[in-house]
Design a protein around this motif. Structure first.
Motif, PDB file in Angstrom:
ATOM      1  N   ILE A   1     107.851  18.542  77.347  1.00 52.75           N
ATOM      2  CA  ILE A   1     106.665  19.309  77.740  1.00 52.75           C
ATOM      3  C   ILE A   1     105.703  19.353  76.566  1.00 52.75           C
ATOM      4  O   ILE A   1     106.090  19.695  75.449  1.00 52.75           O
ATOM      5  N   ASP A   2     104.450  19.018  76.807  1.00 53.74           N
ATOM      6  CA  ASP A   2     103.447  18.977  75.745  1.00 53.74           C
ATOM      7  C   ASP A   2     102.829  20.337  75.458  1.00 53.74           C
ATOM      8  O   ASP A   2     102.466  20.632  74.326  1.00 53.74           O
ATOM      9  N   ARG A   3     102.673  21.148  76.493  1.00 59.95           N
ATOM     10  CA  ARG A   3     101.977  22.419  76.315  1.00 59.95           C
ATOM     11  C   ARG A   3     102.449  23.430  77.353  1.00 59.95           C
ATOM     12  O   ARG A   3     102.936  23.059  78.412  1.00 59.95           O
ATOM     13  N   PRO A   4     102.317  24.727  77.038  1.00 63.12           N
ATOM     14  CA  PRO A   4     102.725  25.752  77.998  1.00 63.12           C
ATOM     15  C   PRO A   4     101.670  25.975  79.074  1.00 63.12           C
ATOM     16  O   PRO A   4     100.519  25.556  78.940  1.00 63.12           O
ATOM     17  N   ALA A   5     102.075  26.649  80.135  1.00 61.28           N
ATOM     18  CA  ALA A   5     101.160  27.037  81.209  1.00 61.28           C
ATOM     19  C   ALA A   5     101.564  28.419  81.697  1.00 61.28           C
ATOM     20  O   ALA A   5     102.746  28.766  81.691  1.00 61.28           O
ATOM     21  N   ILE A   6     100.580  29.209  82.101  1.00 59.05           N
ATOM     22  CA  ILE A   6     100.862  30.515  82.679  1.00 59.05           C
ATOM     23  C   ILE A   6     100.870  30.373  84.199  1.00 59.05           C
ATOM     24  O   ILE A   6      99.882  29.947  84.794  1.00 59.05           O
ATOM     25  N   ALA A   7     102.000  30.725  84.802  1.00 56.73           N
ATOM     26  CA  ALA A   7     102.136  30.645  86.260  1.00 56.73           C
ATOM     27  C   ALA A   7     102.060  32.044  86.858  1.00 56.73           C
ATOM     28  O   ALA A   7     102.778  32.950  86.432  1.00 56.73           O
ATOM     29  N   ALA A   8     101.178  32.222  87.832  1.00 61.06           N
ATOM     30  CA  ALA A   8     100.971  33.534  88.453  1.00 61.06           C
ATOM     31  C   ALA A   8     101.326  33.488  89.929  1.00 61.06           C
ATOM     32  O   ALA A   8     101.111  32.476  90.603  1.00 61.06           O
ATOM     33  N   MET A   9     101.867  34.606  90.418  1.00 62.33           N
ATOM     34  CA  MET A   9     102.098  34.748  91.856  1.00 62.33           C
ATOM     35  C   MET A   9     100.774  35.108  92.528  1.00 62.33           C
ATOM     36  O   MET A   9     100.016  35.931  92.019  1.00 62.33           O
ATOM     37  N   TRP A  10     100.517  34.493  93.700  1.00 58.69           N
ATOM     38  CA  TRP A  10      99.222  34.646  94.367  1.00 58.69           C
ATOM     39  C   TRP A  10      99.440  35.032  95.821  1.00 58.69           C
ATOM     40  O   TRP A  10     100.034  34.273  96.583  1.00 58.69           O
ATOM     41  N   PRO A  11      98.968  36.200  96.264  1.00 56.67           N
ATOM     42  CA  PRO A  11      99.112  36.567  97.681  1.00 56.67           C
ATOM     43  C   PRO A  11      98.333  35.609  98.575  1.00 56.67           C
ATOM     44  O   PRO A  11      97.198  35.236  98.254  1.00 56.67           O
ATOM     45  N   THR A  12      98.929  35.212  99.694  1.00 59.64           N
ATOM     46  CA  THR A  12      98.279  34.299 100.635  1.00 59.64           C
ATOM     47  C   THR A  12      98.474  34.813 102.055  1.00 59.64           C
ATOM     48  O   THR A  12      99.213  35.770 102.300  1.00 59.64           O
ATOM     49  N   ARG A  13      97.833  34.142 103.003  1.00 56.63           N
ATOM     50  CA  ARG A  13      98.000  34.506 104.408  1.00 56.63           C
ATOM     51  C   ARG A  13      99.449  34.319 104.856  1.00 56.63           C
ATOM     52  O   ARG A  13      99.925  35.016 105.757  1.00 56.63           O
ATOM     53  N   LYS A  14     100.153  33.381 104.248  1.00 52.92           N
ATOM     54  CA  LYS A  14     101.525  33.076 104.649  1.00 52.92           C
ATOM     55  C   LYS A  14     102.559  33.850 103.843  1.00 52.92           C
ATOM     56  O   LYS A  14     103.735  33.825 104.167  1.00 52.92           O
ATOM     57  N   GLY A  15     102.131  34.497 102.779  1.00 55.38           N
ATOM     58  CA  GLY A  15     103.072  35.201 101.914  1.00 55.38           C
ATOM     59  C   GLY A  15     102.596  35.157 100.471  1.00 55.38           C
ATOM     60  O   GLY A  15     101.742  35.926 100.053  1.00 55.38           O
ATOM     61  N   GLU A  16     103.140  34.212  99.706  1.00 50.60           N
ATOM     62  CA  GLU A  16     102.745  34.044  98.312  1.00 50.60           C
ATOM     63  C   GLU A  16     102.821  32.585  97.916  1.00 50.60           C
ATOM     64  O   GLU A  16     103.600  31.803  98.490  1.00 50.60           O
ATOM     65  N   SER A  17     102.017  32.219  96.917  1.00 52.20           N
ATOM     66  CA  SER A  17     102.086  30.906  96.288  1.00 52.20           C
ATOM     67  C   SER A  17     102.142  31.102  94.777  1.00 52.20           C
ATOM     68  O   SER A  17     101.898  32.195  94.270  1.00 52.20           O
ATOM     69  N   ILE A  18     102.459  30.039  94.075  1.00 53.01           N
ATOM     70  CA  ILE A  18     102.423  30.037  92.611  1.00 53.01           C
ATOM     71  C   ILE A  18     101.234  29.194  92.175  1.00 53.01           C
ATOM     72  O   ILE A  18     101.050  28.072  92.657  1.00 53.01           O
ATOM     73  N   VAL A  19     100.411  29.747  91.279  1.00 51.74           N
ATOM     74  CA  VAL A  19      99.257  29.019  90.754  1.00 51.74           C
ATOM     75  C   VAL A  19      99.407  28.899  89.247  1.00 51.74           C
ATOM     76  O   VAL A  19      99.691  29.877  88.561  1.00 51.74           O
ATOM     77  N   LEU A  20      99.230  27.710  88.724  1.00 51.55           N
ATOM     78  CA  LEU A  20      99.260  27.464  87.291  1.00 51.55           C
ATOM     79  C   LEU A  20      98.382  26.264  86.964  1.00 51.55           C
ATOM     80  O   LEU A  20      98.208  25.400  87.825  1.00 51.55           O
ATOM     81  N   ASP A  21      97.750  26.294  85.849  1.00 51.21           N
ATOM     82  CA  ASP A  21      97.748  27.217  84.751  1.00 51.21           C
ATOM     83  C   ASP A  21      96.595  28.197  84.943  1.00 51.21           C
ATOM     84  O   ASP A  21      95.501  27.793  85.322  1.00 51.21           O
ATOM     85  N   VAL A  22      96.833  29.489  84.681  1.00 47.41           N
ATOM     86  CA  VAL A  22      95.767  30.475  84.851  1.00 47.41           C
ATOM     87  C   VAL A  22      95.246  30.977  83.507  1.00 47.41           C
ATOM     88  O   VAL A  22      94.736  32.085  83.408  1.00 47.41           O
ATOM     89  N   GLY A  23      95.374  30.134  82.465  1.00 49.98           N
ATOM     90  CA  GLY A  23      94.715  30.509  81.222  1.00 49.98           C
ATOM     91  C   GLY A  23      95.426  30.238  79.918  1.00 49.98           C
ATOM     92  O   GLY A  23      94.979  30.703  78.873  1.00 49.98           O
ATOM     93  N   ALA A  24      96.509  29.470  79.925  1.00 48.54           N
ATOM     94  CA  ALA A  24      97.219  29.214  78.669  1.00 48.54           C
ATOM     95  C   ALA A  24      96.438  28.268  77.766  1.00 48.54           C
ATOM     96  O   ALA A  24      96.424  28.425  76.551  1.00 48.54           O
TER      97      ALA A  24
END
Length: 357
Positions: A129-152
């Motif tokens: 792995i070259d670099r880190p990423a911040i993964a966030a949980m995201w509310p959706t119509r179906k439940g939740e998704s994971i979104v990354l990178d949100v700012g690392a």
């Protein structure tokens, strides 16, 4: 004879965030109530921690306090925090506990840039792995998704986006309990000819690799995040952070509109009484505390960032995330997925670090 339950130890930066021990300690207690095999190690100013912990005497045996004099400020620049708080601050020592094997994960609500810099400096990156990423949980119509990178980090080469897809899918397998999560690359359109070269190249690499632990679903657009089109959405940190802050602001705006609407007239108030169950469900769905906790993926250790302004419920949610990442072996899942990767691009130079402060 029954096998003894393995204790999960998590280190907490008790001085981090806007409220320090007054939120961290009751948040830790909520998590301890939910997880009988959890033990927390609180790093920070012992008198302040003990004053809060005295309100919860039943949990004293499952809490360890480690005194530190220095606390990283929310306004400190990452480089300044590393220089002045290294080895001595509550944030550093909570991270170092993971490196030493004294804790399986670290949770902090402190300065995001400082936490990222210290975590990377102390724990290093996972092989491959070259670099880190911040993964966030995201509310959706179906439940939740994971979104990354949100700012690392800002910017990403194709290889980095592929790495994020692999790491995000490993997290999704834990959080959503699915064998092969769907992954989409955030783009300005779903057509293969659209977008910057790095995103188009990452899409090609993922298609050709056909990795066994994820299903690459192609490009997704901004409105697909809320729809829950894929289990994981991958983007570089600049766009991801803007998307996150925009969504948070929109949620607050809608909440303010609703409050204004239901207090506008007597009939509106009466209508609210009949519909308050629906409003309560909407409030819970949009409550950021319930999906609090961004995971720093790519580090050789588990670090979770809580929102700095959250309350005890939100901080407990961040501890829950760290607990799940440890219990269901996030790092091992990422390592196995990396071992099966094929056709990725050559390593790229590190991107610019996350924004100061």
């Amino acid at each position: 004879m029954a096998e003894a339950t393995r204790v999960v130890r998590i280190s907490l930066d008790a001085m981090g965030g806007d409220f320090g021990p007054s939120v961290v300690v009751p948040g830790a207690v909520r998590a301890l109530e939910r997880h009988p095999d959890l033990h927390v190690v609180l790093f920070g100013r012992a008198p302040e921690i003990e004053a809060e912990l005295s309100k919860f005497p039943a949990f004293g045996e499952r809490v360890t306090i480690r005194h530190t004099d220095i606390a990283v400020s929310m306004t400190d620049k990452p480089s300044q925090a590393l220089r002045q708080g290294r080895y001595k601050s509550s944030m550093w020592q909570a991270i170092e506990a993971v490196k030493k094997g004294e804790a399986a994960a670290c949770v902090s609500a402190g300065n995001t840039g400082a936490l990222m810099v210290m975590s990377r400096f102390c724990l290093k990156m996972m092989p491959g792995i070259d670099r880190p990423a911040i993964a966030a949980m995201w509310p959706t119509r179906k439940g939740e998704s994971i979104v990354l990178d949100v700012g690392a980090s800002i910017g990403a080469e194709a290889r980095n986006l592929v790495e994020m897809a692999i790491m995000g899918s490993a997290m999704a397998r834990i959080v959503f309990d699915i064998e092969r999560p769907t992954v989409g690359l955030l783009n300005v359109g779903v057509e293969e000819i659209k977008g910057v070269e790095q995103v188009k190249e990452a899409g090609r690499l993922l298609r050709e690799a056909d990795l066994p632990d994820l299903h690459y679903a192609g490009f997704v657009e901004g409105d697909d995040i809320g729809r829950g089109t894929t289990d994981v959405v991958v983007t570089e940190g600049f766009a991801g952070n803007i998307a996150l802050k925009t969504a948070e602001g929109t949620a607050k705006q809608i909440g303010e509109y609703l409050r204004a609407a239901i207090t506008r007239s007597l009939m509106a108030r009466i209508g609210y009484l009949f519909a308050r169950g629906a409003f309560r469900a909407l409030r819970d769905k949009m409550d950021p505390r319930r999906v609090n906790g961004g995971v720093f993926l790519g580090l050789d250790g588990v670090v979770v960032k809580s929102h700095g302004g959250t309350d005890a419920l939100g901080f407990a949610s961040a501890i829950d995330v760290a607990y799940d990442m440890v219990k269901y072996e996030l790092l091992a899942k990422i390592s196995r997925a990396l071992a099966g990767r094929a056709g990725a691009a050559e390593p790229a130079a590190d991107a610019a670090p996350a924004g100061e402060g």
